[in-house]
Design an enzyme around this catalytic site. Structure first.
Site, PDB file in Angstrom:
ATOM      1  CB  CYS A 390      -1.122  -0.071   1.139  1.00 24.96           C
ATOM      2  SG  CYS A 390      -2.381   1.092   0.873  1.00 24.96           S
ATOM      3  CG  HIS A 516      -4.011  -3.248   3.060  1.00 22.63           C
ATOM      4  ND1 HIS A 516      -2.404  -3.411   4.114  1.00 22.63           N
ATOM      5  CD2 HIS A 516      -4.385  -2.594   2.862  1.00 22.63           C
ATOM      6  CE1 HIS A 516      -2.396  -1.859   4.107  1.00 22.63           C
ATOM      7  NE2 HIS A 516      -3.922  -1.079   2.804  1.00 22.63           N
ATOM      8  CD  GLU A 518      -1.211  -5.544   5.548  1.00 24.25           C
ATOM      9  OE1 GLU A 518      -1.434  -6.829   4.373  1.00 24.25           O
ATOM     10  OE2 GLU A 518      -1.554  -4.589   5.753  1.00 24.25           O
TER      11      GLU A 518
HETATM   12  N1  GLN Z   1      -2.013   6.552   2.792  1.00 25.21           N
HETATM   13  C1  GLN Z   1      -1.644   6.107   2.256  1.00 25.21           C
HETATM   14  C2  GLN Z   1      -3.463   6.367   1.130  1.00 25.21           C
HETATM   15  O1  GLN Z   1      -4.456   6.625   1.741  1.00 25.21           O
HETATM   16  C3  GLN Z   1      -1.904   4.575   2.142  1.00 25.21           C
HETATM   17  C4  GLN Z   1      -3.249   3.987   2.633  1.00 25.21           C
HETATM   18  C5  GLN Z   1      -2.518   2.714   3.100  1.00 25.21           C
HETATM   19  O2  GLN Z   1      -0.833   2.261   3.116  1.00 25.21           O
HETATM   20  N2  GLN Z   1      -3.043   2.155   3.689  1.00 25.21           N
HETATM   21  O3  GLN Z   1      -3.194   6.189  -0.159  1.00 25.21           O
END
Ligand code: GLN
Length: 555
Positions: A390, A516, A518
């Site tokens: 992410c 994600h 995970e």
């Molecule tokens: N801050 C980034 C976004 O909002 C990444 C978010 C995250 O890593 N969950 O896109």
């Protein structure tokens, strides 16, 4: 609120906790689900959180730890992660209920006039709403719903939830309900004795509320004797074979076996008057996993560059997924938590060169961003396996834009709204959003994986589906330049045309994903991206060892 026939087919287990928090109620509840599932029953775990936030999505990791995201895009408590890792169930927003949600719903009903002029009260309106959430989940066709009540008995916030679960036998019949209490039997070193009094008091407190537990799960540093178990049973009014021990184990994934060996699943089936559809528990997968835990040989070292590295729970699912992948590769994974703010150009070699892999997890806000960018750049140049999740993907794109494409000042508009090269930017539909809660791009989306890439090699199939929690995206205006300089877009969402995965050629393993992964890794089904990342880290580890051995032989 008598339940209709369709719902009375389900059985209900309620798990409460006493004495102190952090006894592992989530893992105990997940284990109960695991054991019942091993008999062929359909189970669903549910968590009640007595706080007033509607969900943990707006809470700081310092307050709450990880926010676990479900397929349907609910931002939930991290215990749901344990539930999914220990059982085969796919959970949804029905599986996590907070005080905030309950009051929100009741107040909306009151505004719609649904209470027909009555005074709206905690009992029965709030408690009915709470029970309704349990029955709604059961109505999805589960044999057993296991509901864990957050906090400990005696917390003021928890009282409406305890009153609600006290009433459940009146709706569904006492024979369909089981109360399980997780408690602590501390060892007092000065007296060299295990003490049962805190457990007795905790059960006494539950009884004052009107709940007599059927089963006690006792956390203990060391195994206790049958005499102590008998004493606990007698003073707490439970059957003598209903006191179970949860002694400390080195690995949480051995816990289902620990309880099974004591006969917990048999007792649960007996008390709930349930037949085992499979005839007996099939825990062969968990046994195999436990053996694999013992047969790990080498240790790979992963540099984990994050902002909340001091907190045990902030990246819970990522740590677990790394461990699953370690077992799949026959290695221990040692996670070196590196505070992103402490990373700078001078210390990079020292901090990262002895690592076998670098991982940059998800995150929000600008603190520590430059340290993460420096770490991704070092992993790229030094050919250390890199996994960006992410924010970790966004970081890798920013670094590549600045240092390979020559886009000076490239950044995400999350950190620099004036950046001359906003390579990471808000999606158009995000620009008008003001409210914070539940407004990110959340939940599962399809991604098409490009053939011939590391991503394709890991997944082994062309379309995957992974969970999201972010607002910002790779800016498609820069795709051409990024690709021209060698960045591979290895996964895209074809409906929205958004970048989902990136990677580098000519590098042992450099992969970023906007989702994600995970959240979908389980011990018995480790996530392919984590498995490949650890495989690459293991290869680096072994080749370094070989070259060290070679040099020491020659000297
Ligand atoms: N801050 C980034 C976004 O909002 C990444 C978010 C995250 O890593 N969950 O896109």
């Amino acid at each position: 609120m008598r339940r209709s026939d369709s719902r009375s087919k389900s059985k209900f287990i309620f798990v409460t906790g006493g004495v102190v928090s952090s006894l592992g109620k989530g893992i105990a509840s997940a284990t109960i689900g695991c054991l019942l599932e091993s008999h062929g029953l359909r189970v669903a775990n549910q968590k009640f959180d007595p706080y007033i936030n509607v969900d943990p999505g707006t809470m700081s990791p310092f307050q709450h730890g990880e926010v676990y995201v479900t397929d349907d895009g609910a931002e939930t408590d991290l215990d749901l992660g344990h539930y999914e890792r220990f059982t085969g169930a796919t959970l949804s927003r029905l599986n996590n209920v907070t005080t905030g949600q309950i009051y929100y719903e009741v107040i909306q009903k009151e505004r719609r006039g649904e209470y027909l002029g009555k005074t709206v009260q905690v009992v029965p309106h709030i408690t009915d709403e709470i029970k309704g959430r349990v029955y709604k989940l059961a109505a999805q066709g589960y044999d057993v719903v296991i509901t864990e009540i957050g906090g400990t008995v005696g917390d003021i916030e928890g009282l409406p939830f305890l009153e609600a679960i006290r009433q459940v036998p009146y709706d569904v019949g006492r024979e369909n309900v089981l109360y399980i209490h997780l408690t602590l039997v501390p060892f007092i070193r000065a007296a060299a004795e295990l003490k049962t009094k805190p457990t007795q008091h905790s059960v006494m407190h539950l009884r004052e509320i009107g709940i007599q537990p059927d089963v006690l799960l006792c956390r203990t540093e060391q195994r206790f004797s049958d005499e102590i178990a008998a004493k606990i049973a007698m003073f707490c009014n439970v059957d003598s074979d209903c006191v179970f021990q949860a002694w400390d184990v080195d690995e949480i994934y051995r816990i289902p076996l620990v309880y099974h060996e004591q006969g917990l699943d048999r007792v649960l089936l007996r008390l709930l008057k349930l037949e085992s559809p499979a005839g007996q528990a099939d825990l062969s997968g968990w046994r195999r996993f436990s053996e694999q835990l013992d047969s790990r040989e080498d240790t790979v070292h992963i540099g984990f560059v994050g902002k909340y590295v001091d907190l045990q729970d902030a990246y819970k699912s990522v740590y677990e997924a790394l461990r699953h992948a370690g077992v799949a590769n026959g290695v221990n994974v040692r996670i070196h938590r590196i505070e992103a703010e402490d990373v700078d150009a001078e210390s990079l070699d020292e901090q990262l060169d002895h690592m076998d892999g670098v991982l940059v997890p998800g995150g929000f806000g600008s603190r520590g961003i430059e340290g993460k960018i420096a770490a991704a750049g070092h992993a790229r140049r030094a050919k250390i396996p890199y996994f960006g999740i992410c924010l970790g993907l966004q970081i890798a794109v920013i670094e590549f834009s600045r240092n390979v494409c020559g886009l000076t000042g490239a950044n995400s508009t999350e950190f620099d709204q004036q950046s001359p090269h906003p390579v990471i930017d808000l999606m158009a539909e995000q620009k008008s959003i003001q409210a914070m809660g539940g407004t990110m791009r959340l939940g599962a989306y399809d991604c098409v994986v490009r053939e011939g890439t590391r991503a394709a090699e890991a997944y082994g199939r062309p379309v995957i589906r992974e969970r999201h929690r972010h607002r910002y995206e790779v800016n498609n205006k820069y795709l051409h330049q990024l690709a021209e300089h060698g960045l591979v877009i290895s996964g895209v969402n074809e409906q929205t045309n958004l970048v989902e995965m990136i990677e580098l050629r000519d590098h042992p393993w450099f992969v970023g994903c906007q989702f994600h992964p995970e959240f979908k890794s389980k011990p018995l089904a480790p996530h392919p991206l984590f498995v490949k990342f650890i495989a690459a880290a293991k290869a680096r580890h072994l080749s370094h060892r070989r070259s060290r051995e070679f040099h020491s032989e020659r000297s």
